[in-house]
Design a protein around this motif. Structure first.
Motif, PDB file in Angstrom:
ATOM      1  N   PRO A 509       0.833  -1.210   0.000  1.00  0.00           N
ATOM      2  CA  PRO A 509       0.000   0.000   0.000  1.00  0.00           C
ATOM      3  C   PRO A 509       0.865   1.257   0.000  1.00  0.00           C
ATOM      4  N   GLY A 510       0.613   2.107  -0.963  1.00  0.00           N
ATOM      5  CA  GLY A 510       1.366   3.357  -1.060  1.00  0.00           C
ATOM      6  C   GLY A 510       2.682   3.234  -1.791  1.00  0.00           C
ATOM      7  N   TRP A 511       3.019   2.049  -2.244  1.00  0.00           N
ATOM      8  CA  TRP A 511       4.303   1.877  -2.926  1.00  0.00           C
ATOM      9  C   TRP A 511       4.158   2.179  -4.412  1.00  0.00           C
ATOM     10  N   PRO A 512       5.173   2.846  -5.002  1.00  0.00           N
ATOM     11  CA  PRO A 512       5.119   3.128  -6.441  1.00  0.00           C
ATOM     12  C   PRO A 512       5.406   1.865  -7.245  1.00  0.00           C
ATOM     13  N   ARG A 513       5.153   1.952  -8.523  1.00  0.00           N
ATOM     14  CA  ARG A 513       5.473   0.865  -9.439  1.00  0.00           C
ATOM     15  C   ARG A 513       6.576   1.320 -10.378  1.00  0.00           C
ATOM     16  N   GLY A 514       7.302   0.361 -10.902  1.00  0.00           N
ATOM     17  CA  GLY A 514       8.368   0.729 -11.827  1.00  0.00           C
ATOM     18  C   GLY A 514       9.677   0.048 -11.472  1.00  0.00           C
ATOM     19  N   THR A 515      10.766   0.693 -11.834  1.00  0.00           N
ATOM     20  CA  THR A 515      12.102   0.122 -11.638  1.00  0.00           C
ATOM     21  C   THR A 515      12.994   1.124 -10.939  1.00  0.00           C
ATOM     22  N   ALA A 516      13.641   0.686  -9.858  1.00  0.00           N
ATOM     23  CA  ALA A 516      14.644   1.505  -9.159  1.00  0.00           C
ATOM     24  C   ALA A 516      16.014   1.108  -9.684  1.00  0.00           C
ATOM     25  N   THR A 517      16.768   2.076 -10.182  1.00  0.00           N
ATOM     26  CA  THR A 517      18.052   1.780 -10.822  1.00  0.00           C
ATOM     27  C   THR A 517      19.246   2.015  -9.910  1.00  0.00           C
ATOM     28  N   TYR A 518      19.038   2.597  -8.735  1.00  0.00           N
ATOM     29  CA  TYR A 518      20.169   2.813  -7.819  1.00  0.00           C
ATOM     30  C   TYR A 518      20.472   1.504  -7.087  1.00  0.00           C
ATOM     31  N   MET A 519      21.702   1.395  -6.568  1.00  0.00           N
ATOM     32  CA  MET A 519      22.112   0.168  -5.907  1.00  0.00           C
ATOM     33  C   MET A 519      21.463   0.057  -4.533  1.00  0.00           C
ATOM     34  N   THR A 520      20.923  -1.123  -4.258  1.00  0.00           N
ATOM     35  CA  THR A 520      20.343  -1.404  -2.946  1.00  0.00           C
ATOM     36  C   THR A 520      20.942  -2.703  -2.418  1.00  0.00           C
ATOM     37  N   THR A 521      20.697  -2.965  -1.148  1.00  0.00           N
ATOM     38  CA  THR A 521      21.289  -4.124  -0.496  1.00  0.00           C
ATOM     39  C   THR A 521      20.286  -4.739   0.469  1.00  0.00           C
ATOM     40  N   HIS A 522      20.505  -5.990   0.827  1.00  0.00           N
ATOM     41  CA  HIS A 522      19.654  -6.641   1.823  1.00  0.00           C
ATOM     42  C   HIS A 522      19.641  -5.883   3.149  1.00  0.00           C
ATOM     43  N   ASN A 523      20.684  -5.130   3.413  1.00  0.00           N
ATOM     44  CA  ASN A 523      20.700  -4.327   4.638  1.00  0.00           C
ATOM     45  C   ASN A 523      19.574  -3.303   4.670  1.00  0.00           C
ATOM     46  N   ASP A 524      18.978  -3.021   3.500  1.00  0.00           N
ATOM     47  CA  ASP A 524      17.897  -2.031   3.421  1.00  0.00           C
ATOM     48  C   ASP A 524      16.524  -2.606   3.775  1.00  0.00           C
ATOM     49  N   LEU A 525      16.401  -3.930   3.845  1.00  0.00           N
ATOM     50  CA  LEU A 525      15.071  -4.517   4.014  1.00  0.00           C
ATOM     51  C   LEU A 525      14.517  -4.313   5.427  1.00  0.00           C
ATOM     52  N   ALA A 526      15.334  -4.554   6.443  1.00  0.00           N
ATOM     53  CA  ALA A 526      14.841  -4.352   7.811  1.00  0.00           C
ATOM     54  C   ALA A 526      14.429  -2.903   8.044  1.00  0.00           C
ATOM     55  N   PRO A 527      15.252  -1.891   7.675  1.00  0.00           N
ATOM     56  CA  PRO A 527      14.783  -0.511   7.828  1.00  0.00           C
ATOM     57  C   PRO A 527      13.511  -0.212   7.047  1.00  0.00           C
ATOM     58  N   THR A 528      13.352  -0.844   5.893  1.00  0.00           N
ATOM     59  CA  THR A 528      12.144  -0.626   5.090  1.00  0.00           C
ATOM     60  C   THR A 528      10.906  -1.112   5.833  1.00  0.00           C
TER      61      THR A 528
END
Length: 624
Positions: A509-528
């Motif tokens: 809910p509230g999340w955009p659709r599409g493609t994120a091109t910047y680098m992300t990591t599994h370390n970002d999932l818990a904060p998300t």
């Protein structure tokens, strides 16, 4: 009947003959994978240590037990063959060990030793080492028997040689070996004290190698003065200050969270032909195109998902049995937890880390094969989502499928990709092996896993919960099929994109659709999850090395990746390793060694990340 003296002379030649066999075995397997020496001194040291190390191993593995047999068995006619039998058995076992070590090293760049045995004994071998053919034990048994017979015959030959024309050469050869042995160890000790990485990094090529070091003595003698600090706390079991400050969470709404992990799913295999059900999510999700796991094995991949920390923190977390703040906050907010794993949660010790303190946790899912266990956890999740009371209370679901990791396919499942291997036999793999049938078996297993995930997605939709669920689909690590042409297969071998880049889809809910091109990591999932679903306002830096996935500012284009041997800095154009011997070798994404210096600002930043939660926070920071 041979005297003890003649048998000992024969044993000397037997040891040297086996040393030559060891060198030939390893040269056959290593030639395609071992890097060239860094310079002429390193090449000279490699040659010197080759002359020294194999006779030493043969002496310890074969010479000692055979010598004991020669000494202990009396010269009775009924036991006259005892030394030859012991020589054949010890020589056969040693040769088999060297062959297995050479194969493991050629695929994973790991030698047999206490650490590998610890993985196997602790049950973590399945997450690291690949499955083998069912026929392989029988083939290995037959080969081992032949090797034992050949070793016995070799010892008999050495008995004859020892009394022949070569007898005068024995003493000079062993005197020369002792001199070379002393020179090799003194050279290494000197290089180690002076941080000559070109020499010390050579030791990693030789199995069971324990070179002489003497920094303290040389410092006392005034030869060297400065001791270089250790590069990275990969296996530090010391202090843990996590989180660095208490979380403050006040959710306005509490969506469900469903995290689906397909083990060993590489980034370039999120496509309709491989994963039709999951690919159908792409148009309604935010796809992260350059997403990297925290490591190339399950232990560190899942650890980085739940903790948002690099894998070097696994050891202190395990020692303290500290759960991630993500799971603690989910429990505090009274989420229903449904943890369903096809793989056991005790190997690795996720029951004492990620899911520590969770009551009623199913540690092992019933089923004799990975695909049976996958079907069971999927059926359990479908049943959970279909319960009428599910809409009354938010839930956190974790579904972890293992068929892809094990290349396991139900016998009745259609094979969409051909030719496909009937069974996996890693003894057949090599630099020139055609990976197509092996890769197709992987793809068929992935297609099956996708079909199972489709059942969960359908159940989520039918239950009416999809629009109020933060859905995350990803993997713990990738899988390589000699993509770098360096004879790497599977995972835990390197930090190339094939082993550490994984798919990531997020829909909610509230999340955009599409493609994120910047680098992300599994370390970002818990904060998300903590910020987006659980309403936490505490800065992510207080409990994680990552950022919420949708945060684009303050992002780095490098991150730390960890496996059982190494720590690396993954960047868009290179991978920099923290060498255990000092220094920072740099590679491109195909694992070609680059003649470039590391970017030391990133090395320093990565090192600070790896000690941030091992240093007590200042009082003022803790009160913010």
């Amino acid at each position: 009947m041979h005297t003890r003296t003649s048998l000992f002379r024969a044993l000397g030649w037997f040891v040297l003959a086996n040393a030559l066999c060891f060198a030939l075995i390893t040269a056959w397997f290593w030639q395609p994978v071992v890097e060239s020496p860094a310079d002429a001194p390193a090449a000279a040291y490699r040659v010197l240590n080759t002359l020294v190390h194999w006779p030493l191993l043969a002496m310890l593995m074969i010479g000692l037990p055979t010598a004991l047999a020669i000494v202990l068995f009396p010269r009775w006619r009924s036991l006259m063959w005892a030394p030859s039998i012991v020589a054949g058995l010890s020589g056969g076992i040693a040769a088999c060990v060297m062959i297995v070590d050479a194969v493991v090293f050629s695929h994973y760049r790991m030698h047999l030793g206490p650490y590998v045995w610890g993985l196997l004994a602790g049950g973590a071998g399945e997450e690291t080492f690949l499955v083998f053919s069912r026929k392989l034990p029988w083939l290995l048994g037959a080969a081992a028997a032949l090797i034992v017979v050949a070793e016995g015959a070799l010892f008999a030959l050495c008995v004859r040689v020892a009394e022949g024309r070569l007898r005068p050469l024995a003493r000079p050869l062993w005197i020369a070996w002792i001199a070379l042995f002393a020179g090799s160890n003194l050279w290494y000790a000197w290089a180690d004290a002076h941080y000559q990485v070109n020499i010390t990094q050579e030791s990693g090529h030789f199995p069971f190698y324990r070179p002489l070091t003497s920094k303290r003595l040389l410092r006392r003698l005034g030869v060297t003065e400065v001791e270089q600090p250790r590069a990275s706390p990969v296996h530090d079991r010391g202090a843990l200050f996590y989180p660095r400050q208490p979380l403050e969470c006040a959710p306005k709404r509490r969506p469900n969270v469903l995290l689906i992990v397909i083990d060993a799913w590489r980034a370039d295999h999120l496509a309709p032909q491989y994963t039709p059900n999951i690919s159908a999510l792409v148009p309604e999700s935010l796809r992260f195109e350059h997403h990297v796991s925290g490591g190339n094995v399950t232990r560190f991949g899942l650890f980085s998902i739940f903790y948002g920390l690099s894998g070097n923190y696994w050891w202190p977390v395990l020692a303290h049995q500290t759960p991630p703040v993500l799971m603690t906050e989910l429990q505090r907010q009274d989420y229903d937890l449904k943890i369903l794993a096809s793989s056991p949660l005790v190997h690795p010790e996720f029951d004492r880390t990620i899911f520590s303190g969770i009551e009623g946790l199913r540690l092992k899912t019933p089923g004799s094969t990975p695909y049976e266990r996958d079907r069971r956890v999927v059926a359990d999740m479908v049943g959970f989502l279909s319960e009428p009371a599910r809409a009354q209370k938010p839930f956190f679901g974790f579904l972890w499928l293992n068929s892809v990791h094990s290349y396991a396919i139900p016998p009745e499942y259609p094979l969409h990709f051909q030719p496909s291997w009937d069974e996996v036999n890693h003894m057949a793999l090599g630099p020139d092996f055609d990976a197509t049938p092996f890769l197709n078996r992987y793809r068929n297993a992935l297609h099956f896993a996708d079909a199972e995930v489709g059942k969960v997605l359908d159940a989520l939709q039918r239950s009416g919960l999809a629009d109020d669920t933060l859905l995350i689909v990803t993997s713990d690590h990738g899988e390589e099929f000699n993509d770098t042409d360096k004879n790497y297969w599977g995972h835990n071998g390197n930090f190339s994109p094939y082993q550490v880049r994984v798919p990531l889809l997020v829909r909610g809910p509230g999340w955009p659709r599409g493609t994120a091109t910047y680098m992300t990591t599994h370390n970002d999932l818990a904060p998300t999850i903590l910020t987006d679903a659980l309403g936490c306002s505490t800065p992510a830096s207080a409990y994680s090395l990552g950022l919420p996935l949708r945060q684009t500012q303050d992002r780095r284009d490098f991150l730390v990746v960890v496996d059982y041997n190494d720590v690396g800095i993954y960047e868009p154009d290179r991978i920099t390793l923290f060498s255990p011997f000092g220094g920072f070798p740099v590679y491109n994404h195909r694992y070609d060694r680059l003649d470039e210096s590391p970017r030391m600002d990133r090395v320093r930043a990565a090192t600070q990340d790896m000690i941030r939660f091992s240093v007590r926070p200042a009082t003022s920071a803790a009160r913010r």
